[in-house]
Design an enzyme around this catalytic site. Structure first.
Site, mmCIF file in Angstrom:
data_model
loop_
_atom_site.group_PDB
_atom_site.id
_atom_site.type_symbol
_atom_site.label_atom_id
_atom_site.label_comp_id
_atom_site.label_asym_id
_atom_site.label_seq_id
_atom_site.Cartn_x
_atom_site.Cartn_y
_atom_site.Cartn_z
ATOM 1 N N ALA A 65 0.845 -1.263 -0.114
ATOM 2 C CA ALA A 65 -0.065 -0.047 -0.092
ATOM 3 C C ALA A 65 0.662 1.264 -0.094
ATOM 4 C CB ALA A 65 -0.829 -0.068 1.341
ATOM 5 N N GLY A 110 0.917 -5.363 0.591
ATOM 6 C CA GLY A 110 -0.335 -5.690 -0.403
ATOM 7 C C GLY A 110 0.621 -5.957 -1.435
ATOM 8 N N GLU A 113 0.580 -9.643 -1.257
ATOM 9 C CA GLU A 113 -0.656 -10.154 -1.516
ATOM 10 C C GLU A 113 -1.132 -10.188 -3.137
ATOM 11 O OE1 GLU A 113 -2.647 -7.570 1.073
ATOM 12 O OE2 GLU A 113 -3.260 -9.182 2.476
ATOM 13 N N GLU A 133 2.620 -6.081 7.249
ATOM 14 C CA GLU A 133 1.509 -5.136 7.990
ATOM 15 C C GLU A 133 1.702 -4.903 9.286
ATOM 16 O OE1 GLU A 133 1.141 -7.327 5.306
ATOM 17 O OE2 GLU A 133 -0.539 -6.270 3.956
HETATM 18 N N1 DAK Z 1 4.294 3.608 -0.117
HETATM 19 C C1 DAK Z 1 4.816 4.645 -0.526
HETATM 20 N N2 DAK Z 1 6.231 5.036 -0.859
HETATM 21 C C2 DAK Z 1 7.151 3.848 -0.809
HETATM 22 C C3 DAK Z 1 6.555 2.453 -0.127
HETATM 23 C C4 DAK Z 1 5.382 2.521 0.090
HETATM 24 N N3 DAK Z 1 4.600 1.388 0.790
HETATM 25 N N4 DAK Z 1 7.966 1.840 0.079
HETATM 26 C C5 DAK Z 1 8.768 2.732 -0.815
HETATM 27 N N5 DAK Z 1 8.329 3.785 -0.895
HETATM 28 C C6 DAK Z 1 9.129 4.712 -1.613
HETATM 29 C C7 DAK Z 1 10.137 5.529 -0.516
HETATM 30 O O1 DAK Z 1 9.241 6.388 0.274
HETATM 31 C C8 DAK Z 1 11.115 6.093 -1.335
HETATM 32 O O2 DAK Z 1 10.598 7.217 -1.791
HETATM 33 P P1 DAK Z 1 11.510 8.722 -1.821
HETATM 34 O O3 DAK Z 1 11.837 8.836 -0.458
HETATM 35 O O4 DAK Z 1 12.886 8.429 -2.738
HETATM 36 O O5 DAK Z 1 10.592 9.665 -2.364
HETATM 37 C C9 DAK Z 1 11.479 5.061 -2.458
HETATM 38 O O6 DAK Z 1 10.008 4.233 -2.499
HETATM 39 C C10 DAK Z 1 12.391 4.153 -2.481
HETATM 40 O O7 DAK Z 1 12.143 3.472 -0.801
HETATM 41 P P2 DAK Z 1 13.628 3.551 0.067
HETATM 42 O O8 DAK Z 1 14.536 4.453 -0.115
HETATM 43 O O9 DAK Z 1 12.867 3.264 1.406
HETATM 44 O O10 DAK Z 1 14.141 2.300 -0.741
HETATM 45 P P3 DAK Z 1 15.173 1.082 0.280
HETATM 46 O O11 DAK Z 1 15.688 0.221 -0.674
HETATM 47 O O12 DAK Z 1 15.901 1.761 1.322
HETATM 48 O O13 DAK Z 1 14.052 0.242 1.182
HETATM 49 C C11 DAK Z 1 12.032 -0.995 1.305
HETATM 50 C C12 DAK Z 1 12.965 -0.315 0.311
HETATM 51 C C13 DAK Z 1 10.974 -1.786 0.451
HETATM 52 C C14 DAK Z 1 12.789 -2.113 2.056
HETATM 53 C C15 DAK Z 1 11.448 0.169 1.851
HETATM 54 O O14 DAK Z 1 11.134 1.143 1.189
HETATM 55 C C16 DAK Z 1 10.252 -0.157 2.802
HETATM 56 O O15 DAK Z 1 10.279 -1.069 3.935
HETATM 57 N N6 DAK Z 1 9.041 -0.226 2.468
HETATM 58 C C17 DAK Z 1 7.615 -0.267 2.874
HETATM 59 C C18 DAK Z 1 7.269 -1.625 2.675
HETATM 60 C C19 DAK Z 1 5.870 -2.037 3.343
HETATM 61 O O16 DAK Z 1 5.961 -1.868 4.614
HETATM 62 N N7 DAK Z 1 5.023 -2.244 2.829
HETATM 63 C C20 DAK Z 1 3.806 -2.680 3.222
HETATM 64 C C21 DAK Z 1 2.791 -1.493 3.497
HETATM 65 S S1 DAK Z 1 1.256 -1.885 4.048
HETATM 66 C C22 DAK Z 1 -6.137 -3.525 2.596
HETATM 67 C C23 DAK Z 1 -5.320 -4.255 1.524
HETATM 68 C C24 DAK Z 1 -4.025 -4.199 1.370
HETATM 69 C C25 DAK Z 1 -3.302 -3.235 2.622
HETATM 70 C C26 DAK Z 1 -4.130 -2.973 3.472
HETATM 71 C C27 DAK Z 1 -5.388 -2.847 3.579
HETATM 72 N N8 DAK Z 1 -7.657 -3.547 2.512
HETATM 73 C C28 DAK Z 1 -8.202 -4.225 1.349
HETATM 74 C C29 DAK Z 1 -8.212 -3.140 3.708
HETATM 75 C C30 DAK Z 1 -1.804 -3.356 2.350
HETATM 76 C C31 DAK Z 1 -1.119 -2.874 3.477
HETATM 77 C C32 DAK Z 1 0.235 -2.745 3.016
HETATM 78 O O17 DAK Z 1 0.780 -3.053 2.077
#
Ligand code: DAK
Length: 233
Positions: A65, A110, A113, A133
């Protein structure tokens, strides 16, 4: 049809769809979810398309997400409702065509998923997968609670979901979360070979074999997509 956040290409009987927000690691923004819903809704009626490949531009498959859209803490609940309206997974589920995920990098939250919503998963040896998550205080609300235990068993699914741990492609292969791990530079070639083999088989047999397997296994996945939306804040 053209999309703001997707690249779509058709070769022979295969549609290739690439999530195209590489600067945000292909995070699922509102626009991207809308485009995916439109794409999967449209493609399911395209009788000349016999297989779909989903991949990501740049170094990620999909980082989940778009957490930058969650500006206020309270908006997570509103966001959950908006997600329900924009959910592309039901459109994916209705696709008669087999869907292959070409997991070229991070597949988190996501994004993992999205990969599990596909029928087959081929991963680059650089990929990392995880339902992260809980590290953000939410549960995998897009199908992960149902799909992961079906793929890897209850205990391992609980271990991964409750810890939010990320795993490397090789561990994902051992667990049965992906079908193949391929050297990064050969990923698309391996996907194309598999796609060609499947599309060379009798189209109706492929279609109904998929339907029989998916309907048999997946008849409760609505639980993950509906009841989660109904949770009280
Ligand atoms: N959202 C927005 N931007 C993101 C992002 C994300 N999930 N992941 C990375 N980015 C962006 C970063 O902010 C950065 O942008 P700038 O700062 O350059 O503008 C760019 O992508 C590069 O990221 P990093 O600089 O962090 O790159 P690294 O190689 O250092 O790290 C990483 C990569 C993937 C390990 C890290 O970016 C990270 O941990 N990202 C978050 C991953 C995460 O936790 N994803 C899960 C999100 S929760 C639902 C359905 C689905 C969901 C919820 C509800 N329903 C139907 C109710 C889903 C929930 C989720 O997915």
């Amino acid at each position: 049809m053209t999309y703001e956040t997707l690249l779509v290409e058709r070769r022979d009987h295969v549609a290739y769809v690439t999530l195209n927000r590489p600067a945000a690691l292909n995070a699922l923004s509102t626009n991207l979810r809308q485009d995916l819903k439109q794409f999967f809704t449209t493609i399911q009626a395209a009788q000349d398309v016999r297989l779909i490949v989903v991949t990501g531009a740049g170094r990620a498959f999909c980082a989940g997400a778009d957490i930058k859209e969650w500006t206020e803490p309270a908006s997570i609940v509103e966001d959950r409702e908006a997600r329900g309206r924009l959910d592309f997974r039901e459109a994916m589920r209705r696709c008669p065509q087999p869907i292959i995920a070409a997991i070229n990098g991070y597949a988190l939250g996501g994004g993992c998923e999205l990969a599990m919503g596909c029928d087959l998963r081929l991963a680059s040896d650089r990929a990392q997968l995880g339902l992260t998550e809980v590290t953000l205080g939410i549960i995998p609300g897009g199908g992960g609670t149902q799909w992961l235990p079906r793929l890897i068993g209850r205990g391992k699914a609980l271990e991964l979901i409750l810890t939010g741990r990320r795993i490397e492609a090789q561990e994902a292969l051992r667990l049965g979360l992906v079908e193949q791990v391929v050297p990064h530079e050969h990923l698309m070639q391996a996907v194309e070979e598999l796609a060609q083999t499947i599309t060379s088989r009798a189209p109706l047999a492929v279609k109904y074999a998929k339907e029989a397997i998916v309907r048999g296994l997946d008849n409760t996945s609505g639980v993950a997509l509906v009841e989660v939306f109904d949770l009280d804040p």
